[in-house]
Design a protein around this motif. Structure first.
Motif, PDB file in Angstrom:
ATOM      1  N   HIS A  14       0.841  -1.207   0.000  1.00  0.00           N
ATOM      2  CA  HIS A  14       0.000   0.000   0.000  1.00  0.00           C
ATOM      3  C   HIS A  14       0.874   1.254   0.000  1.00  0.00           C
ATOM      4  CE1 HIS A  14      -2.419   3.265   1.730  1.00  0.00           C
ATOM      5  NE2 HIS A  14      -3.420   2.693   1.081  1.00  0.00           N
ATOM      6  N   THR A  15       1.942   1.240   0.785  1.00  0.00           N
ATOM      7  CA  THR A  15       2.834   2.394   0.840  1.00  0.00           C
ATOM      8  C   THR A  15       3.519   2.615  -0.506  1.00  0.00           C
ATOM      9  OG1 THR A  15       3.205   1.934   3.186  1.00  0.00           O
ATOM     10  CG2 THR A  15       4.714   3.468   2.134  1.00  0.00           C
ATOM     11  N   VAL A  16       3.951   1.551  -1.154  1.00  0.00           N
ATOM     12  CA  VAL A  16       4.594   1.686  -2.472  1.00  0.00           C
ATOM     13  C   VAL A  16       3.592   2.224  -3.489  1.00  0.00           C
ATOM     14  CG1 VAL A  16       5.720   0.452  -4.372  1.00  0.00           C
ATOM     15  CG2 VAL A  16       6.290  -0.127  -2.007  1.00  0.00           C
ATOM     16  N   VAL A  17       2.366   1.732  -3.445  1.00  0.00           N
ATOM     17  CA  VAL A  17       1.349   2.150  -4.412  1.00  0.00           C
ATOM     18  C   VAL A  17       0.970   3.617  -4.224  1.00  0.00           C
ATOM     19  CG1 VAL A  17      -1.069   1.832  -5.122  1.00  0.00           C
ATOM     20  CG2 VAL A  17       0.410  -0.162  -4.783  1.00  0.00           C
ATOM     21  N   HIS A  18       0.841   4.068  -2.975  1.00  0.00           N
ATOM     22  CA  HIS A  18       0.239   5.371  -2.715  1.00  0.00           C
ATOM     23  C   HIS A  18       1.214   6.471  -2.301  1.00  0.00           C
ATOM     24  CE1 HIS A  18      -3.813   3.893  -3.246  1.00  0.00           C
ATOM     25  NE2 HIS A  18      -3.445   2.808  -2.584  1.00  0.00           N
ATOM     26  N   GLN A  19       2.473   6.148  -2.082  1.00  0.00           N
ATOM     27  CA  GLN A  19       3.428   7.170  -1.661  1.00  0.00           C
ATOM     28  C   GLN A  19       4.538   7.324  -2.695  1.00  0.00           C
ATOM     29  OE1 GLN A  19       3.098   9.147   1.054  1.00  0.00           O
ATOM     30  NE2 GLN A  19       1.143   8.139   1.438  1.00  0.00           N
ATOM     31  N   ARG A  20       4.561   8.478  -3.343  1.00  0.00           N
ATOM     32  CA  ARG A  20       5.562   8.741  -4.378  1.00  0.00           C
ATOM     33  C   ARG A  20       6.988   8.553  -3.858  1.00  0.00           C
ATOM     34  NH1 ARG A  20       5.352  14.220  -5.006  1.00  0.00           N
ATOM     35  NH2 ARG A  20       7.104  14.313  -3.600  1.00  0.00           N
ATOM     36  N   ASN A  21       7.254   9.061  -2.654  1.00  0.00           N
ATOM     37  CA  ASN A  21       8.610   8.962  -2.122  1.00  0.00           C
ATOM     38  C   ASN A  21       9.026   7.508  -1.902  1.00  0.00           C
ATOM     39  OD1 ASN A  21       8.844  11.709  -2.194  1.00  0.00           O
ATOM     40  ND2 ASN A  21       8.423  11.998  -0.026  1.00  0.00           N
ATOM     41  N   MET A  22       8.079   6.651  -1.537  1.00  0.00           N
ATOM     42  CA  MET A  22       8.411   5.240  -1.351  1.00  0.00           C
ATOM     43  C   MET A  22       8.797   4.614  -2.687  1.00  0.00           C
ATOM     44  SD  MET A  22       8.866   2.986   0.917  1.00  0.00           S
ATOM     45  CE  MET A  22       8.769   1.276   1.362  1.00  0.00           C
ATOM     46  N   ARG A  23       8.130   5.030  -3.754  1.00  0.00           N
ATOM     47  CA  ARG A  23       8.490   4.519  -5.087  1.00  0.00           C
ATOM     48  C   ARG A  23       9.918   4.943  -5.442  1.00  0.00           C
ATOM     49  NH1 ARG A  23       2.975   5.961  -5.797  1.00  0.00           N
ATOM     50  NH2 ARG A  23       3.465   7.927  -6.830  1.00  0.00           N
ATOM     51  N   VAL A  24      10.276   6.175  -5.102  1.00  0.00           N
ATOM     52  CA  VAL A  24      11.644   6.657  -5.334  1.00  0.00           C
ATOM     53  C   VAL A  24      12.626   5.824  -4.516  1.00  0.00           C
ATOM     54  CG1 VAL A  24      13.218   8.613  -4.998  1.00  0.00           C
ATOM     55  CG2 VAL A  24      10.927   8.999  -5.930  1.00  0.00           C
ATOM     56  N   HIS A  25      12.270   5.516  -3.262  1.00  0.00           N
ATOM     57  CA  HIS A  25      13.156   4.716  -2.404  1.00  0.00           C
ATOM     58  C   HIS A  25      13.344   3.303  -2.969  1.00  0.00           C
ATOM     59  CE1 HIS A  25      13.164   7.959   0.376  1.00  0.00           C
ATOM     60  NE2 HIS A  25      11.987   7.722   0.909  1.00  0.00           N
ATOM     61  N   VAL A  26      12.291   2.725  -3.534  1.00  0.00           N
ATOM     62  CA  VAL A  26      12.410   1.373  -4.093  1.00  0.00           C
ATOM     63  C   VAL A  26      13.392   1.365  -5.259  1.00  0.00           C
ATOM     64  CG1 VAL A  26      11.169  -0.439  -5.356  1.00  0.00           C
ATOM     65  CG2 VAL A  26      10.157   0.542  -3.298  1.00  0.00           C
ATOM     66  N   VAL A  27      13.261   2.319  -6.161  1.00  0.00           N
ATOM     67  CA  VAL A  27      14.181   2.392  -7.306  1.00  0.00           C
ATOM     68  C   VAL A  27      15.606   2.695  -6.825  1.00  0.00           C
ATOM     69  CG1 VAL A  27      14.720   3.600  -9.468  1.00  0.00           C
ATOM     70  CG2 VAL A  27      12.346   3.011  -8.922  1.00  0.00           C
ATOM     71  N   SER A  28      15.737   3.593  -5.858  1.00  0.00           N
ATOM     72  CA  SER A  28      17.065   3.906  -5.306  1.00  0.00           C
ATOM     73  C   SER A  28      17.691   2.679  -4.649  1.00  0.00           C
ATOM     74  CB  SER A  28      16.961   5.039  -4.277  1.00  0.00           C
ATOM     75  OG  SER A  28      16.469   6.208  -4.882  1.00  0.00           O
ATOM     76  N   ALA A  29      16.871   1.889  -3.962  1.00  0.00           N
ATOM     77  CA  ALA A  29      17.377   0.670  -3.315  1.00  0.00           C
ATOM     78  C   ALA A  29      17.904  -0.317  -4.347  1.00  0.00           C
ATOM     79  CB  ALA A  29      16.283   0.031  -2.467  1.00  0.00           C
TER      80      ALA A  29
END
Length: 196
Positions: A14-29
Protein backbone atom coordinates in the motif's frame (compact mmCIF):
# COMPACT_ATOMS: atom_id res chain seq x y z
CA UNK A 1 1.42 -15.45 12.49
CA UNK A 2 0.76 -15.91 8.78
CA UNK A 3 -2.08 -13.38 8.98
CA UNK A 4 0.27 -10.87 10.64
CA UNK A 5 2.78 -11.32 7.83
CA UNK A 6 0.00 -10.88 5.24
CA UNK A 7 -1.18 -7.62 6.85
CA UNK A 8 2.38 -6.31 7.08
CA UNK A 9 2.97 -7.18 3.40
CA UNK A 10 -0.24 -5.34 2.47
CA UNK A 11 0.99 -2.30 4.40
CA UNK A 12 4.28 -2.35 2.52
CA UNK A 13 2.59 -2.68 -0.88
CA UNK A 14 0.00 0.00 0.00
CA UNK A 15 2.83 2.39 0.84
CA UNK A 16 4.59 1.69 -2.47
CA UNK A 17 1.35 2.15 -4.41
CA UNK A 18 0.24 5.37 -2.72
CA UNK A 19 3.43 7.17 -1.66
CA UNK A 20 5.56 8.74 -4.38
CA UNK A 21 8.61 8.96 -2.12
CA UNK A 22 8.41 5.24 -1.35
CA UNK A 23 8.49 4.52 -5.09
CA UNK A 24 11.64 6.66 -5.33
CA UNK A 25 13.16 4.72 -2.40
CA UNK A 26 12.41 1.37 -4.09
CA UNK A 27 14.18 2.39 -7.31
CA UNK A 28 17.06 3.91 -5.31
CA UNK A 29 17.38 0.67 -3.31
CA UNK A 30 17.75 -1.25 -6.59
CA UNK A 31 20.64 1.05 -7.54
CA UNK A 32 22.27 0.49 -4.14
CA UNK A 33 21.79 -3.26 -4.62
CA UNK A 34 23.51 -3.05 -8.00
CA UNK A 35 26.53 -1.34 -6.45
CA UNK A 36 26.61 -3.87 -3.61
CA UNK A 37 26.41 -6.82 -5.99
CA UNK A 38 29.02 -5.42 -8.38
CA UNK A 39 31.76 -4.03 -6.15
CA UNK A 40 33.42 -6.18 -3.50
CA UNK A 41 32.72 -4.60 -0.11
CA UNK A 42 33.62 -5.88 3.32
CA UNK A 43 30.91 -7.26 5.61
CA UNK A 44 30.60 -4.08 7.68
CA UNK A 45 30.04 -1.95 4.58
CA UNK A 46 27.43 -4.37 3.24
CA UNK A 47 25.59 -4.36 6.55
CA UNK A 48 25.68 -0.57 6.72
CA UNK A 49 24.21 -0.21 3.20
CA UNK A 50 21.51 -2.79 3.86
CA UNK A 51 20.65 -1.19 7.20
CA UNK A 52 20.43 2.27 5.59
CA UNK A 53 18.04 1.04 2.89
CA UNK A 54 15.86 -0.79 5.40
CA UNK A 55 15.86 2.18 7.78
CA UNK A 56 14.65 4.51 5.03
CA UNK A 57 11.90 2.03 4.10
CA UNK A 58 10.90 1.81 7.75
CA UNK A 59 10.84 5.59 8.14
CA UNK A 60 8.77 6.08 4.96
CA UNK A 61 6.26 3.43 6.04
CA UNK A 62 6.02 5.01 9.49
CA UNK A 63 5.64 8.45 7.92
CA UNK A 64 2.81 7.13 5.75
CA UNK A 65 1.08 5.57 8.78
CA UNK A 66 1.41 8.83 10.72
CA UNK A 67 -0.05 10.82 7.82
CA UNK A 68 -3.06 8.48 7.71
CA UNK A 69 -3.49 8.78 11.47
CA UNK A 70 -3.35 12.59 11.35
CA UNK A 71 -5.86 12.63 8.46
CA UNK A 72 -8.14 10.36 10.46
CA UNK A 73 -7.96 12.60 13.52
CA UNK A 74 -8.39 15.91 11.68
CA UNK A 75 -10.97 16.54 9.00
CA UNK A 76 -10.06 20.21 8.45
CA UNK A 77 -6.82 22.19 8.23
CA UNK A 78 -4.94 22.29 11.49
CA UNK A 79 -1.49 23.87 11.88
CA UNK A 80 -0.40 21.21 14.39
CA UNK A 81 -1.43 18.46 11.98
CA UNK A 82 0.66 20.09 9.24
CA UNK A 83 3.64 20.42 11.58
CA UNK A 84 3.28 16.76 12.60
CA UNK A 85 3.31 15.63 8.97
CA UNK A 86 6.21 17.94 8.11
CA UNK A 87 8.27 16.67 11.06
CA UNK A 88 7.69 13.04 10.07
CA UNK A 89 8.68 13.81 6.47
CA UNK A 90 11.78 15.63 7.76
CA UNK A 91 12.81 12.46 9.59
CA UNK A 92 12.74 10.53 6.32
CA UNK A 93 14.65 13.32 4.56
CA UNK A 94 17.39 13.30 7.21
CA UNK A 95 17.76 9.51 6.85
CA UNK A 96 17.87 9.77 3.06
CA UNK A 97 20.57 12.46 3.14
CA UNK A 98 22.53 10.44 5.69
CA UNK A 99 22.30 7.37 3.48
CA UNK A 100 23.65 9.29 0.48
CA UNK A 101 26.56 10.55 2.60
CA UNK A 102 27.28 7.03 3.90
CA UNK A 103 27.04 5.62 0.37
CA UNK A 104 29.49 8.26 -0.90
CA UNK A 105 31.87 7.58 2.00
CA UNK A 106 31.86 3.84 1.23
CA UNK A 107 32.61 4.51 -2.45
CA UNK A 108 35.41 6.94 -1.58
CA UNK A 109 36.85 4.46 0.94
CA UNK A 110 36.85 1.77 -1.78
CA UNK A 111 37.97 4.07 -4.60
CA UNK A 112 40.94 1.90 -5.60
CA UNK A 113 38.60 -1.07 -6.02
CA UNK A 114 36.09 1.08 -7.90
CA UNK A 115 38.80 2.51 -10.19
CA UNK A 116 40.18 -0.94 -11.00
CA UNK A 117 36.75 -2.47 -11.65
CA UNK A 118 35.98 -0.76 -14.95
CA UNK A 119 34.60 -3.80 -16.84
CA UNK A 120 32.52 -4.94 -13.84
CA UNK A 121 31.08 -1.45 -13.39
CA UNK A 122 30.31 -1.19 -17.11
CA UNK A 123 28.46 -4.52 -16.91
CA UNK A 124 26.52 -3.41 -13.81
CA UNK A 125 25.52 -0.20 -15.59
CA UNK A 126 24.62 -1.95 -18.86
CA UNK A 127 22.42 -4.53 -17.10
CA UNK A 128 21.51 -2.61 -13.95
CA UNK A 129 20.04 0.53 -15.46
CA UNK A 130 17.53 -1.48 -17.53
CA UNK A 131 16.69 -3.44 -14.34
CA UNK A 132 16.08 -0.18 -12.46
CA UNK A 133 13.95 0.98 -15.40
CA UNK A 134 11.86 -2.23 -15.21
CA UNK A 135 11.28 -1.66 -11.49
CA UNK A 136 10.43 1.99 -12.15
CA UNK A 137 7.86 1.04 -14.79
CA UNK A 138 6.23 -1.38 -12.34
CA UNK A 139 5.91 1.22 -9.55
CA UNK A 140 4.76 4.13 -11.70
CA UNK A 141 1.18 5.19 -10.87
CA UNK A 142 0.10 5.81 -14.48
CA UNK A 143 -2.41 3.33 -15.96
CA UNK A 144 -0.94 0.99 -18.55
CA UNK A 145 -1.67 -2.25 -20.35
CA UNK A 146 -1.13 -5.52 -18.51
CA UNK A 147 1.44 -6.60 -21.09
CA UNK A 148 3.66 -3.63 -20.14
CA UNK A 149 3.83 -4.85 -16.54
CA UNK A 150 4.43 -8.41 -17.73
CA UNK A 151 7.31 -7.31 -19.98
CA UNK A 152 8.78 -5.18 -17.19
CA UNK A 153 8.64 -8.10 -14.74
CA UNK A 154 10.04 -10.65 -17.20
CA UNK A 155 12.73 -8.24 -18.38
CA UNK A 156 13.69 -7.51 -14.77
CA UNK A 157 13.79 -11.23 -13.93
CA UNK A 158 16.04 -12.00 -16.92
CA UNK A 159 18.36 -9.10 -16.07
CA UNK A 160 18.51 -10.27 -12.44
CA UNK A 161 19.40 -13.76 -13.62
CA UNK A 162 22.23 -12.50 -15.79
CA UNK A 163 23.49 -10.17 -13.05
CA UNK A 164 23.39 -13.03 -10.53
CA UNK A 165 25.96 -14.95 -12.57
CA UNK A 166 28.45 -12.09 -12.05
CA UNK A 167 27.52 -11.02 -8.54
CA UNK A 168 30.07 -10.50 -5.80
CA UNK A 169 27.29 -10.57 -3.18
CA UNK A 170 24.35 -12.93 -3.35
CA UNK A 171 22.75 -10.94 -0.51
CA UNK A 172 22.46 -7.82 -2.66
CA UNK A 173 21.25 -9.91 -5.60
CA UNK A 174 18.54 -11.38 -3.34
CA UNK A 175 17.59 -7.88 -2.18
CA UNK A 176 17.15 -6.79 -5.79
CA UNK A 177 15.00 -9.87 -6.46
CA UNK A 178 12.88 -8.92 -3.45
CA UNK A 179 12.55 -5.35 -4.73
CA UNK A 180 11.41 -6.64 -8.12
CA UNK A 181 8.79 -8.75 -6.31
CA UNK A 182 7.63 -5.70 -4.31
CA UNK A 183 7.39 -3.60 -7.49
CA UNK A 184 5.42 -6.34 -9.26
CA UNK A 185 3.06 -6.70 -6.30
CA UNK A 186 2.55 -2.92 -6.28
CA UNK A 187 1.68 -2.95 -10.00
CA UNK A 188 -0.79 -5.78 -9.40
CA UNK A 189 -2.38 -3.95 -6.44
CA UNK A 190 -2.69 -0.73 -8.43
CA UNK A 191 -4.44 -2.64 -11.21
CA UNK A 192 -6.87 -4.18 -8.67
CA UNK A 193 -7.72 -0.76 -7.23
CA UNK A 194 -8.39 0.62 -10.70
CA UNK A 195 -7.96 4.20 -11.89
CA UNK A 196 -8.31 6.97 -9.33
Amino acid sequence: MLASFFHAWNGLIHTVVHQRNMRVHVVSAVLVGLVGSGIPLDVAEKVILIFCVLLIFFAEILNSALEHLVDLATRHFDEKARLTKDAAAAGVLVLAIGTVVIFAAILVNNWETVASSGPQIARQVALGLPLALCVMVLVLPQPRAVWVDAVAFLGGAVLLGVLATYTVSSVFSAINAGLLLIATSAARQRRREGPK
